[in-house]
Scaffold this active site. Sequence first.
Site, PDB file in Angstrom:
ATOM      1  N   GLU A  61      20.515 -13.312  18.619  1.00 25.37           N
ATOM      2  CA  GLU A  61      21.461 -13.672  17.971  1.00 25.37           C
ATOM      3  C   GLU A  61      21.053 -14.639  16.673  1.00 25.37           C
ATOM      4  O   GLU A  61      21.238 -14.696  15.601  1.00 25.37           O
ATOM      5  CB  GLU A  61      22.641 -14.224  18.735  1.00 25.37           C
ATOM      6  CG  GLU A  61      23.603 -13.308  19.374  1.00 25.37           C
ATOM      7  CD  GLU A  61      24.309 -12.360  18.355  1.00 25.37           C
ATOM      8  OE1 GLU A  61      24.418 -12.818  17.302  1.00 25.37           O
ATOM      9  OE2 GLU A  61      24.671 -11.068  18.825  1.00 25.37           O
ATOM     10  N   GLN A  66      21.155 -13.871   8.880  1.00 26.45           N
ATOM     11  CA  GLN A  66      20.580 -13.722   7.710  1.00 26.45           C
ATOM     12  C   GLN A  66      19.228 -12.775   7.840  1.00 26.45           C
ATOM     13  O   GLN A  66      18.827 -12.910   6.727  1.00 26.45           O
ATOM     14  CB  GLN A  66      20.188 -15.085   7.206  1.00 26.45           C
ATOM     15  CG  GLN A  66      21.092 -16.069   7.319  1.00 26.45           C
ATOM     16  CD  GLN A  66      22.126 -16.257   6.335  1.00 26.45           C
ATOM     17  OE1 GLN A  66      22.236 -15.326   5.331  1.00 26.45           O
ATOM     18  NE2 GLN A  66      23.135 -16.933   6.729  1.00 26.45           N
ATOM     19  N   TYR A 144      29.828 -18.970  15.459  1.00 27.49           N
ATOM     20  CA  TYR A 144      29.675 -17.607  15.408  1.00 27.49           C
ATOM     21  C   TYR A 144      29.090 -17.290  16.827  1.00 27.49           C
ATOM     22  O   TYR A 144      29.154 -16.187  17.492  1.00 27.49           O
ATOM     23  CB  TYR A 144      29.005 -16.782  14.305  1.00 27.49           C
ATOM     24  CG  TYR A 144      28.533 -15.622  14.692  1.00 27.49           C
ATOM     25  CD1 TYR A 144      29.511 -14.443  14.825  1.00 27.49           C
ATOM     26  CD2 TYR A 144      27.392 -15.385  14.932  1.00 27.49           C
ATOM     27  CE1 TYR A 144      28.659 -13.298  15.310  1.00 27.49           C
ATOM     28  CE2 TYR A 144      26.729 -14.195  15.174  1.00 27.49           C
ATOM     29  CZ  TYR A 144      27.573 -13.026  15.589  1.00 27.49           C
ATOM     30  OH  TYR A 144      26.894 -12.032  15.933  1.00 27.49           O
ATOM     31  N   ASP A 162      31.071 -11.286  12.880  1.00 23.53           N
ATOM     32  CA  ASP A 162      29.716 -11.506  12.050  1.00 23.53           C
ATOM     33  C   ASP A 162      30.259 -10.447  10.501  1.00 23.53           C
ATOM     34  O   ASP A 162      31.282  -9.916  10.623  1.00 23.53           O
ATOM     35  CB  ASP A 162      28.702 -10.839  12.752  1.00 23.53           C
ATOM     36  CG  ASP A 162      28.724  -9.528  12.859  1.00 23.53           C
ATOM     37  OD1 ASP A 162      29.841  -8.700  12.801  1.00 23.53           O
ATOM     38  OD2 ASP A 162      27.742  -8.847  13.139  1.00 23.53           O
TER      39      ASP A 162
END
Length: 369
Positions: A61, A66, A144, A162
């Site tokens: 994760e 990005q 998140y 996400d």
Amino acid sequence: MAFETRETKNLSPVAADIAPALLRWYEDNARDLPWRDGPKSRKRIGRPAAKPDPYRVWLSEIMLQQTTVATVTPRYAQFLERWPTIEAMAAAPMDEILGQWAGLGYYARARNLHKCAASVTRDHGGNFPDTEEALRKLPGIGDYTAAAIAAIAFDRPAIVVDGNIERVVSRLFSIETPLPAAKSKIKDHARDFWPKKRAGDFAQSLMDLGAVVCRPKTPLCHACPVSKHCAAFSAGRAEEFPKRAQKKPRPKRVGAVFALKNSMGDILFERRPEKGLLGGMQGLPGTAWTETLNGDVTVDAPVRARWRHKGEVTHIFTHFHLTLDVYVARAPKGFRRATDQLWIAPKHARLPSVMKKAVELATDKEGKQ
Ligand code: SF4
């Protein structure tokens, strides 16, 4: 497959159908990913799901923030091979983690990776806590990531949103509010249909649907298990969502870097300051990155030498566009490096992308001499 929604009795028929439809779809269509024990691998081996390893879930994760699945996949394998357990990662020097991270960008993630591994090892006996609240207290774990680890590793009914899930939900409910303002609305919609059980599989089913079916461009609505409930699809407007606020153009910054070579062909590198962009990474010595560069920039070079302008490289960071002038020189006789500087053969340097570009230009024999 048994499932139960949060408020089963109060759900609209649409919301009540979304979770079972997606979980059924996931059984046959889940992506094979190295950090996951998904339905396909379970079927292949003919066994029930192994419990996900929280260390692997966390590592994947953090790496996927990005960064694309294609980029992360080989790098994740290298990380795991080098540090198979959280204790091994906690015991590694920070420099090794940063070196291994080189090229993945957003280097605060690598520093936090190390801090988080140390905290879990020291304060939690090597076991990740299993609630969103406790996970959020760890370095580098925001809302998140805490939700993703809680759902995927511990099957907590955490709502995970996400980029892929944002897209799917904003299309299902044709949410006209542009992102990022729409985030809370998207989460509220997701909460309405999120199942209490198999929350981790459900989060991953939405992620996979977003990645392979509900794609940003040309979504494959004919293959979508929830198309009959999709407002954007029924209005023929799927590609219009999610709406996004217009981005301001990126400001421009400029700077200069200095590639000093010794007689062996090594280049002088130094560690960038811990705080700030590319913090703690190796880089070429250089000027600050500012709006304009005035006067003779070589006054900021590590030594007086015959500096030649080799050209420029550009790089796009999240918040600005950078142009770096690249200067090269041979180290003058008697030059001694500072204690925080190192001579490294260019091919062995573990560099962030912008510095890699600058070194490639500096060592390019075809370039300006
Ligand atoms: Fe996405 Fe199309 Fe499915 Fe709607 S029907 S969720 S737009 S793939």
